[in-house]
Design a protein around this motif. Sequence first.
Motif, PDB file in Angstrom:
ATOM      1  N   MET A 180      -2.059 -91.544  47.727  1.00 53.18           N
ATOM      2  CA  MET A 180      -1.015 -91.243  47.983  1.00 53.18           C
ATOM      3  C   MET A 180      -0.709 -91.427  49.548  1.00 53.18           C
ATOM      4  SD  MET A 180      -0.165 -87.149  46.846  1.00 53.18           S
ATOM      5  CE  MET A 180      -0.178 -88.103  44.952  1.00 53.18           C
ATOM      6  N   SER A 181       0.565 -92.115  49.363  1.00 57.77           N
ATOM      7  CA  SER A 181       1.223 -92.045  50.632  1.00 57.77           C
ATOM      8  C   SER A 181       1.364 -90.657  51.320  1.00 57.77           C
ATOM      9  CB  SER A 181       2.804 -92.876  50.599  1.00 57.77           C
ATOM     10  OG  SER A 181       3.713 -92.051  50.341  1.00 57.77           O
ATOM     11  N   ASN A 182       1.159 -90.528  52.733  1.00 55.59           N
ATOM     12  CA  ASN A 182       1.160 -89.044  53.722  1.00 55.59           C
ATOM     13  C   ASN A 182       2.713 -88.366  52.888  1.00 55.59           C
ATOM     14  OD1 ASN A 182      -1.416 -89.322  54.869  1.00 55.59           O
ATOM     15  ND2 ASN A 182      -0.088 -90.712  56.600  1.00 55.59           N
ATOM     16  N   ARG A 183       3.592 -88.991  53.265  1.00 52.06           N
ATOM     17  CA  ARG A 183       4.995 -88.421  53.079  1.00 52.06           C
ATOM     18  C   ARG A 183       5.348 -88.287  51.262  1.00 52.06           C
ATOM     19  NH1 ARG A 183       8.955 -89.111  56.916  1.00 52.06           N
ATOM     20  NH2 ARG A 183       7.864 -90.672  58.460  1.00 52.06           N
ATOM     21  N   THR A 184       4.671 -88.873  50.422  1.00 52.91           N
ATOM     22  CA  THR A 184       4.062 -88.626  48.831  1.00 52.91           C
ATOM     23  C   THR A 184       3.488 -87.445  48.591  1.00 52.91           C
ATOM     24  OG1 THR A 184       4.921 -90.693  48.185  1.00 52.91           O
ATOM     25  CG2 THR A 184       3.660 -88.535  46.696  1.00 52.91           C
ATOM     26  N   ARG A 185       2.299 -87.516  49.933  1.00 48.98           N
ATOM     27  CA  ARG A 185       1.071 -85.967  49.812  1.00 48.98           C
ATOM     28  C   ARG A 185       2.355 -84.653  50.380  1.00 48.98           C
ATOM     29  NH1 ARG A 185      -2.388 -88.194  52.050  1.00 48.98           N
ATOM     30  NH2 ARG A 185      -3.671 -88.523  49.205  1.00 48.98           N
ATOM     31  N   ALA A 186       2.953 -84.695  51.364  1.00 49.17           N
ATOM     32  CA  ALA A 186       3.291 -83.914  52.257  1.00 49.17           C
ATOM     33  C   ALA A 186       4.518 -83.283  51.805  1.00 49.17           C
ATOM     34  CB  ALA A 186       3.925 -84.559  53.242  1.00 49.17           C
ATOM     35  N   LYS A 187       5.770 -84.298  50.233  1.00 53.82           N
ATOM     36  CA  LYS A 187       6.671 -83.293  49.278  1.00 53.82           C
ATOM     37  C   LYS A 187       5.677 -82.773  48.421  1.00 53.82           C
ATOM     38  CE  LYS A 187       9.730 -87.384  49.927  1.00 53.82           C
ATOM     39  NZ  LYS A 187      10.348 -88.850  49.332  1.00 53.82           N
ATOM     40  N   LEU A 188       4.203 -83.408  47.396  1.00 52.26           N
ATOM     41  CA  LEU A 188       3.441 -82.512  47.119  1.00 52.26           C
ATOM     42  C   LEU A 188       3.453 -81.219  47.244  1.00 52.26           C
ATOM     43  CD1 LEU A 188       2.629 -81.794  44.176  1.00 52.26           C
ATOM     44  CD2 LEU A 188       0.490 -83.322  45.167  1.00 52.26           C
ATOM     45  N   ILE A 189       3.078 -81.451  48.811  1.00 49.48           N
ATOM     46  CA  ILE A 189       2.264 -80.146  48.755  1.00 49.48           C
ATOM     47  C   ILE A 189       3.900 -78.871  49.414  1.00 49.48           C
ATOM     48  CG2 ILE A 189       1.704 -78.985  51.730  1.00 49.48           C
ATOM     49  CD1 ILE A 189      -0.466 -81.150  51.870  1.00 49.48           C
ATOM     50  N   ASN A 190       4.776 -79.114  49.853  1.00 48.89           N
ATOM     51  CA  ASN A 190       6.142 -78.660  49.686  1.00 48.89           C
ATOM     52  C   ASN A 190       6.350 -77.774  48.291  1.00 48.89           C
ATOM     53  OD1 ASN A 190       7.110 -78.255  53.128  1.00 48.89           O
ATOM     54  ND2 ASN A 190       7.576 -81.476  52.274  1.00 48.89           N
ATOM     55  N   LYS A 191       6.101 -78.887  47.375  1.00 47.94           N
ATOM     56  CA  LYS A 191       6.783 -78.357  46.425  1.00 47.94           C
ATOM     57  C   LYS A 191       5.586 -77.446  45.854  1.00 47.94           C
ATOM     58  CE  LYS A 191       6.750 -79.767  41.698  1.00 47.94           C
ATOM     59  NZ  LYS A 191       6.756 -80.526  40.212  1.00 47.94           N
ATOM     60  N   LEU A 192       4.410 -77.296  46.180  1.00 48.42           N
ATOM     61  CA  LEU A 192       3.328 -76.395  46.447  1.00 48.42           C
ATOM     62  C   LEU A 192       3.466 -75.094  46.703  1.00 48.42           C
ATOM     63  CD1 LEU A 192      -0.264 -78.407  46.549  1.00 48.42           C
ATOM     64  CD2 LEU A 192       1.320 -77.454  44.628  1.00 48.42           C
ATOM     65  N   ALA A 193       3.731 -75.350  47.862  1.00 50.05           N
ATOM     66  CA  ALA A 193       4.442 -73.869  48.470  1.00 50.05           C
ATOM     67  C   ALA A 193       6.163 -73.364  48.365  1.00 50.05           C
ATOM     68  CB  ALA A 193       5.140 -73.810  49.913  1.00 50.05           C
ATOM     69  N   ASP A 194       6.385 -74.022  47.134  1.00 50.95           N
ATOM     70  CA  ASP A 194       7.551 -73.297  46.472  1.00 50.95           C
ATOM     71  C   ASP A 194       7.320 -72.631  45.155  1.00 50.95           C
ATOM     72  OD1 ASP A 194       9.086 -74.969  48.490  1.00 50.95           O
ATOM     73  OD2 ASP A 194      10.059 -76.398  47.370  1.00 50.95           O
ATOM     74  N   VAL A 195       5.958 -73.942  44.365  1.00 54.01           N
ATOM     75  CA  VAL A 195       5.446 -72.834  43.515  1.00 54.01           C
ATOM     76  C   VAL A 195       5.362 -70.999  43.961  1.00 54.01           C
ATOM     77  CG1 VAL A 195       4.232 -72.776  41.722  1.00 54.01           C
ATOM     78  CG2 VAL A 195       5.967 -74.778  41.715  1.00 54.01           C
ATOM     79  N   PHE A 196       4.387 -71.260  44.666  1.00 51.56           N
ATOM     80  CA  PHE A 196       3.784 -69.987  45.494  1.00 51.56           C
ATOM     81  C   PHE A 196       4.644 -69.169  46.020  1.00 51.56           C
ATOM     82  CE2 PHE A 196      -0.196 -69.006  48.458  1.00 51.56           C
ATOM     83  CZ  PHE A 196       0.425 -68.100  48.533  1.00 51.56           C
ATOM     84  N   GLU A 197       5.759 -69.310  46.088  1.00 54.31           N
ATOM     85  CA  GLU A 197       6.953 -68.962  46.683  1.00 54.31           C
ATOM     86  C   GLU A 197       7.789 -67.845  45.394  1.00 54.31           C
ATOM     87  OE1 GLU A 197       9.084 -68.764  50.999  1.00 54.31           O
ATOM     88  OE2 GLU A 197       9.625 -70.435  49.206  1.00 54.31           O
ATOM     89  N   ALA A 198       7.440 -68.460  44.104  1.00 54.46           N
ATOM     90  CA  ALA A 198       8.078 -68.239  43.244  1.00 54.46           C
ATOM     91  C   ALA A 198       7.537 -67.581  42.365  1.00 54.46           C
ATOM     92  CB  ALA A 198       8.872 -69.467  42.439  1.00 54.46           C
ATOM     93  N   ASN A 199       6.582 -67.507  42.640  1.00 49.68           N
ATOM     94  CA  ASN A 199       5.546 -66.513  41.486  1.00 49.68           C
ATOM     95  C   ASN A 199       4.869 -64.647  42.763  1.00 49.68           C
ATOM     96  OD1 ASN A 199       4.786 -68.044  39.333  1.00 49.68           O
ATOM     97  ND2 ASN A 199       5.055 -69.004  40.658  1.00 49.68           N
ATOM     98  N   LEU A 200       5.291 -64.841  43.804  1.00 53.94           N
ATOM     99  CA  LEU A 200       4.824 -63.893  44.542  1.00 53.94           C
ATOM    100  C   LEU A 200       4.374 -62.784  44.352  1.00 53.94           C
ATOM    101  CD1 LEU A 200       6.611 -64.904  48.336  1.00 53.94           C
ATOM    102  CD2 LEU A 200       4.241 -65.415  47.719  1.00 53.94           C
TER     103      LEU A 200
END
Length: 503
Positions: free
Chosen positions: A66-86
């Motif tokens: 996985m490229s660094n930019r693709t991995r960064a996009k995924l981790i930002n998505k994980l942050a969004d999922v975390f936030e949605a389930n707070l």
Amino acid sequence: MQNEVQTRGLFIDGREVPASRADLLDVINPATGDILARIAHASDDDVDRAVRSAAAAFESEEWSGMSNRTRAKLINKLADVFEANLEEIYHLETLNNGRPVNETRAQVSRLPDFLRYNAGLAIARRDDVIPVDGNYLNYTIRTPIGVVGNSTPFNHPLMILIKSLAPTLASGCTTVVKPSEYTPLTTLRLAQLFVEAGLPPGVFNVVTGLGPSTGKALSEHPMLAKWVLTGGTEAGRITGALAGRNFAHQTLELGGKTPVLVFDDFDVDQAVNYAAFGAFIGAGQTCICGSRQIVHERVYDEFVEKLAAKAKGIRIGNPIDPSVQLGPVVSARQQQRVLNYVRIGLEEDGARLVAGGRVPSDPSLAGGYFVEPTVFADVTAKMRIFQEEVFGPFVSVTKFSSEAEGIALANDCDFGLAGAIRTNNIVRAHRVAAKLKCGIVWINDHHRLDPASPWGGVKDSGIGRECGTESFDQHFETKSVMVRLDDAPFDWYRNTASQPRLN
């Protein structure tokens, strides 16, 4: 009719699976003593299965390719999922570790930013080109180190997990996490949410169980590239030695006994408010608990009187109630530990108890593990309650007369995680901060952290740093590549005497 208690398995290779052994561990609500869930007790074979899953994921094209930019996009998505389930996570964390829901909300709501910060580092990171002598090009290649084993404690289950998990994922490493047997539920839930959001199976595994069995098996596993533990100093010594046999990188955030120097030019009421915050947040179960208040003699008596009054006014109760300010400690064992230190303070040390020191008399709290906010005065450096970590709502107050004496008292301890200073003299503040033997200093504040700010201690408080670029960089091996740019023929053994250098 009592609800059926849920049984939770291990989380390996992207799904919840049963353990190989049949025995289960009870997870208790510390506010009531009720069983919240039963969890698997992972065996050595279970731990091996989890580590091998993480190792396979690390080598897989899906993750390592996985490229660094693709991995960064995924981790930002994980942050969004975390936030949605707070909301769900707030509730579960409060039930499981007993912190008042307002504390939990204020802490856990910040955690998605740790993921986003490290996602930014994944994009921004660069390798180096290094000027060297001669006609050469020298550059570095940083590669992720591999599988990270992580043992997290009960006091801040998700915050301490995320401090390590964010750089682990952003760097391209994989992990096996062993949460505290007291507080595993939000870690299991987060692993499930992250895989559902697209994190490849095996990147984030969770094994539950006891420290001396499951934790030991994880720390000594030969396939670990890095060992991370937040816990007691003795646990750090034991597991650090085990991981060291395999030359694993290590970050150990261990015990603390934070000194707080209160000078006479600082507002006493504000000093008391900070003292209560630093000592009683999380029922004092924090490694940076402001448990040693070292107060100038001119304001000492006033400070003691007002801190005692403040402690007596804190509202104790079930942490789900938003009006509650102090919840229980995590277990009956921890409750007894705090009460034992009350006895030590009175009988062995001869200090003066000015607030708390008891189990609350409210019968509605009888099923939980509550201790009143406790304040001891007239404490000296030779006393055990000055030197030893209590890990509960427990604070001592010690008098000093000069700046040099205050610094000496602050440094007179085996721990060195954090320290704090209360003064309006900016020159003094910087001068004293430089002399405190610890990894973190707060001036006119307490318990503040940021994803970008390095966090860790010295002496018996551990090694390594979490947060910041320091933590991110510790998840890589650095490879140096040296390229000769000269086409002239080379033959050392034909004309040895004329060679200008050997290396």
